[in-house]
Design a protein around this motif. Structure first.
Motif, PDB file in Angstrom:
ATOM      1  N   GLY A  41       0.777  -1.217   0.000  1.00  0.00           N
ATOM      2  CA  GLY A  41       0.000   0.000   0.000  1.00  0.00           C
ATOM      3  C   GLY A  41       0.816   1.279   0.000  1.00  0.00           C
ATOM      4  N   GLU A  42       2.139   1.152   0.115  1.00  0.00           N
ATOM      5  CA  GLU A  42       2.997   2.342   0.184  1.00  0.00           C
ATOM      6  C   GLU A  42       4.091   2.351  -0.872  1.00  0.00           C
ATOM      7  N   ARG A  43       4.748   1.216  -1.065  1.00  0.00           N
ATOM      8  CA  ARG A  43       5.844   1.162  -2.034  1.00  0.00           C
ATOM      9  C   ARG A  43       6.114  -0.267  -2.470  1.00  0.00           C
ATOM     10  N   PHE A  44       6.593  -0.392  -3.706  1.00  0.00           N
ATOM     11  CA  PHE A  44       6.919  -1.690  -4.308  1.00  0.00           C
ATOM     12  C   PHE A  44       8.205  -1.519  -5.104  1.00  0.00           C
ATOM     13  N   MET A  45       9.175  -2.432  -4.897  1.00  0.00           N
ATOM     14  CA  MET A  45      10.441  -2.372  -5.632  1.00  0.00           C
ATOM     15  C   MET A  45      10.906  -3.774  -5.980  1.00  0.00           C
ATOM     16  N   VAL A  46      11.520  -3.886  -7.148  1.00  0.00           N
ATOM     17  CA  VAL A  46      12.200  -5.111  -7.559  1.00  0.00           C
ATOM     18  C   VAL A  46      13.644  -4.745  -7.901  1.00  0.00           C
ATOM     19  N   LEU A  47      14.575  -5.510  -7.355  1.00  0.00           N
ATOM     20  CA  LEU A  47      15.997  -5.309  -7.633  1.00  0.00           C
ATOM     21  C   LEU A  47      16.550  -6.566  -8.285  1.00  0.00           C
ATOM     22  N   GLN A  48      17.182  -6.399  -9.451  1.00  0.00           N
ATOM     23  CA  GLN A  48      17.754  -7.505 -10.213  1.00  0.00           C
ATOM     24  C   GLN A  48      19.237  -7.258 -10.425  1.00  0.00           C
ATOM     25  N   THR A  49      19.991  -8.334 -10.641  1.00  0.00           N
ATOM     26  CA  THR A  49      21.433  -8.169 -10.741  1.00  0.00           C
ATOM     27  C   THR A  49      22.072  -9.137 -11.726  1.00  0.00           C
ATOM     28  N   ALA A  50      23.231  -8.729 -12.242  1.00  0.00           N
ATOM     29  CA  ALA A  50      24.098  -9.587 -13.040  1.00  0.00           C
ATOM     30  C   ALA A  50      25.533  -9.201 -12.725  1.00  0.00           C
ATOM     31  N   SER A  73      18.039   5.575   6.933  1.00  0.00           N
ATOM     32  CA  SER A  73      17.783   5.600   5.489  1.00  0.00           C
ATOM     33  C   SER A  73      17.876   4.186   4.946  1.00  0.00           C
ATOM     34  N   ASN A  74      16.760   3.688   4.417  1.00  0.00           N
ATOM     35  CA  ASN A  74      16.752   2.356   3.804  1.00  0.00           C
ATOM     36  C   ASN A  74      15.713   2.358   2.687  1.00  0.00           C
ATOM     37  N   LEU A  75      15.584   1.230   1.995  1.00  0.00           N
ATOM     38  CA  LEU A  75      14.686   1.176   0.840  1.00  0.00           C
ATOM     39  C   LEU A  75      13.227   1.402   1.219  1.00  0.00           C
ATOM     40  N   ASN A  76      12.886   1.212   2.477  1.00  0.00           N
ATOM     41  CA  ASN A  76      11.507   1.424   2.920  1.00  0.00           C
ATOM     42  C   ASN A  76      11.249   2.837   3.434  1.00  0.00           C
ATOM     43  N   THR A  77      12.300   3.694   3.409  1.00  0.00           N
ATOM     44  CA  THR A  77      12.116   5.059   3.905  1.00  0.00           C
ATOM     45  C   THR A  77      12.496   6.127   2.890  1.00  0.00           C
ATOM     46  N   VAL A  78      13.227   5.769   1.812  1.00  0.00           N
ATOM     47  CA  VAL A  78      13.644   6.782   0.835  1.00  0.00           C
ATOM     48  C   VAL A  78      12.418   7.425   0.200  1.00  0.00           C
ATOM     49  N   ALA A  79      12.570   8.699  -0.174  1.00  0.00           N
ATOM     50  CA  ALA A  79      11.428   9.471  -0.664  1.00  0.00           C
ATOM     51  C   ALA A  79      11.071   9.146  -2.103  1.00  0.00           C
ATOM     52  N   THR A  80      12.054   8.793  -2.928  1.00  0.00           N
ATOM     53  CA  THR A  80      11.815   8.557  -4.349  1.00  0.00           C
ATOM     54  C   THR A  80      12.567   7.309  -4.811  1.00  0.00           C
ATOM     55  N   LEU A  81      12.158   6.793  -5.952  1.00  0.00           N
ATOM     56  CA  LEU A  81      12.851   5.640  -6.509  1.00  0.00           C
ATOM     57  C   LEU A  81      14.257   6.025  -6.973  1.00  0.00           C
ATOM     58  N   PHE A  82      14.438   7.265  -7.411  1.00  0.00           N
ATOM     59  CA  PHE A  82      15.783   7.721  -7.765  1.00  0.00           C
ATOM     60  C   PHE A  82      16.699   7.669  -6.546  1.00  0.00           C
ATOM     61  N   ASP A  83      16.190   8.082  -5.385  1.00  0.00           N
ATOM     62  CA  ASP A  83      16.977   7.987  -4.155  1.00  0.00           C
ATOM     63  C   ASP A  83      17.340   6.532  -3.862  1.00  0.00           C
ATOM     64  N   ALA A  84      16.399   5.632  -4.126  1.00  0.00           N
ATOM     65  CA  ALA A  84      16.673   4.205  -3.916  1.00  0.00           C
ATOM     66  C   ALA A  84      17.766   3.719  -4.862  1.00  0.00           C
ATOM     67  N   ALA A  85      17.713   4.154  -6.121  1.00  0.00           N
ATOM     68  CA  ALA A  85      18.746   3.772  -7.087  1.00  0.00           C
ATOM     69  C   ALA A  85      20.107   4.306  -6.662  1.00  0.00           C
ATOM     70  N   GLY A 119       9.996  -0.011  -9.842  1.00  0.00           N
ATOM     71  CA  GLY A 119       8.892  -0.061  -8.895  1.00  0.00           C
ATOM     72  C   GLY A 119       8.166   1.258  -8.805  1.00  0.00           C
ATOM     73  N   GLN A 120       7.506   1.459  -7.665  1.00  0.00           N
ATOM     74  CA  GLN A 120       6.695   2.663  -7.482  1.00  0.00           C
ATOM     75  C   GLN A 120       6.569   2.975  -5.998  1.00  0.00           C
ATOM     76  N   ILE A 121       6.663   4.266  -5.685  1.00  0.00           N
ATOM     77  CA  ILE A 121       6.416   4.775  -4.338  1.00  0.00           C
ATOM     78  C   ILE A 121       5.150   5.632  -4.387  1.00  0.00           C
ATOM     79  N   LYS A 122       4.311   5.497  -3.394  1.00  0.00           N
ATOM     80  CA  LYS A 122       3.030   6.194  -3.375  1.00  0.00           C
ATOM     81  C   LYS A 122       3.209   7.694  -3.625  1.00  0.00           C
ATOM     82  N   GLY A 123       2.402   8.211  -4.535  1.00  0.00           N
ATOM     83  CA  GLY A 123       2.482   9.621  -4.875  1.00  0.00           C
ATOM     84  C   GLY A 123       3.416   9.922  -6.027  1.00  0.00           C
ATOM     85  N   HIS A 124       4.087   8.881  -6.549  1.00  0.00           N
ATOM     86  CA  HIS A 124       5.023   9.052  -7.651  1.00  0.00           C
ATOM     87  C   HIS A 124       4.686   8.084  -8.777  1.00  0.00           C
ATOM     88  N   LEU A 125       5.138   8.391  -9.972  1.00  0.00           N
ATOM     89  CA  LEU A 125       4.956   7.496 -11.100  1.00  0.00           C
ATOM     90  C   LEU A 125       5.892   6.296 -10.994  1.00  0.00           C
TER      91      LEU A 125
END
Length: 246
Positions: A41-50, A73-85, A119-125
Motif C-alpha cells: 500500500g505504500e511502495r513496491f520495488m524489484v531489484l535484479q542483478t548480473a 535511510s533504507n529502501l523502505n524510507t527513501v522518498a523517491t525511486l531515484f533515491d533508492a537507485a 517499482g513505485q512509491i506512493k504519490g510518484h509514477l
C-alpha cells in the motif's frame, strides 16, 4: 553469466531473471537474482542483478539488513525511486571497494556487478533504473521502455521488435518469456528456473511472482508455438525470383 530484463509500460511493469550461475561446465548452481522490497500500500520495488555473485549477494544482504535494523535511510524510507537507485549504487561501490582492498587487487572486473531497480512509491509514477558498476544510473523512458543485464544479445531482437510503452502488460510478459527462451536456447550459461514478477501500476501491491521451471505448462506451450510459427512463416515467405541470385 546471467540474463535479466525489466519492462516499464503505461499500465504496469514486468521483471524476469534467470537463476543460473556457473564457474565452468562442471560447476553450475542456482541462485536467486531478483528480490522484492516494499511496504504493502505504500511502495513496491524489484531489484535484479548480473555480475559478481559475491558482490550482488553482499548488496542484497546490506540493503535487507538496513531494513531489518530500521536504519534511518533504507529502501523502505527513501522518498523517491531515484533515491533508492542512488542508495543501491552507493552500496555497490562501497562493497566493491572493500573487496578490492581486502584482496589487494586493482582488477575491477573480478568484483563488478550491475543492477536494475524498478517499482513505485506512493504519490510518484512508476520508474525503472539501470545502475552501472560505477554507481551511476539511467532511467527507462517511453522511447526506451526496457532494460537488460547480462547475456542480452540473444533475447534483445524479440523485445526490440515487439515491446512498446503502450502495449498490454501480459503481452509484454509473453514477449519476455520468448526473449528468455531464445537466450536459453542459444547460451548454456543462462538457464531455468526463471523468476517472473508482474506489477499493475498504482496498485502498490507486492505481487507474489512466479518461478518458471522446465515443467511449466504455459511456458512450454508458448515456446513450442513460437518455434512452430517461425518455421511456418519461413516456409510461407515469398520465394526468390528465378534470377535473384544471378
Amino acid at each position: 553469466m546471467t540474463y535479466c530484463a525489466a519492462i516499464r509500460l503505461k499500465d504496469g511493469m514486468v521483471f524476469a531473471s534467470d537463476t543460473r550461475t556457473n564457474a565452468g561446465v562442471d560447476h553450475i548452481s542456482t541462485f536467486r537474482k531478483l528480490y522484492q522490497y516494499g511496504v504493502e500500500g505504500e511502495r513496491f520495488m524489484v531489484l535484479q542483478t548480473a555480475g559478481s555473485l559475491a558482490t550482488s549477494q553482499a548488496v542484497f544482504n546490506k540493503l535487507q539488513n538496513d531494513i531489518d535494523q530500521r536504519a534511518e535511510s533504507n529502501l523502505n524510507t527513501v522518498a523517491t525511486l531515484f533515491d533508492a537507485a542512488q542508495m543501491v549504487g552507493e552500496c555497490m561501490r562501497d562493497i566493491m571497494n572493500h573487496a578490492k582492498a581486502v584482496a589487494n587487487s586493482s582488477r575491477d572486473g573480478a568484483f563488478t556487478s550491475s543492477f536494475m531497480l524498478g517499482g513505485q512509491i506512493k504519490g510518484h509514477l512508476p520508474e525503472l533504473y539501470l545502475i552501472y558498476p560505477e554507481g551511476n544510473c539511467i532511467k527507462a523512458t517511453e522511447d526506451t521502455p526496457f532494460f537488460q543485464l547480462g547475456e542480452s544479445k540473444y533475447g534483445k531482437p524479440i523485445l526490440d521488435r515487439s515491446v512498446s510503452y503502450n502495449m498490454d502488460v501480459r503481452h509484454a510478459a509473453r514477449a519476455l518469456m520468448l526473449s528468455f527462451d531464445s537466450t536459453i536456447h542459444s547460451n548454456l550459461s543462462v538457464g531455468m528456473p526463471i523468476d517472473f514478477v508482474l506489477y499493475k501500476n498504482d496498485s502498490l501491491i507486492l505481487p507474489k511472482g512466479r518461478r518458471i521451471d522446465e515443467r511449466d505448462e504455459y511456458f512450454n506451450t508458448i515456446r513450442h508455438q513460437w518455434s512452430d510459427a517461425l518455421r511456418r512463416t519461413l516456409v510461407e515467405l515469398p520465394k526468390c525470383p528465378d534470377n535473384y541470385w544471378g
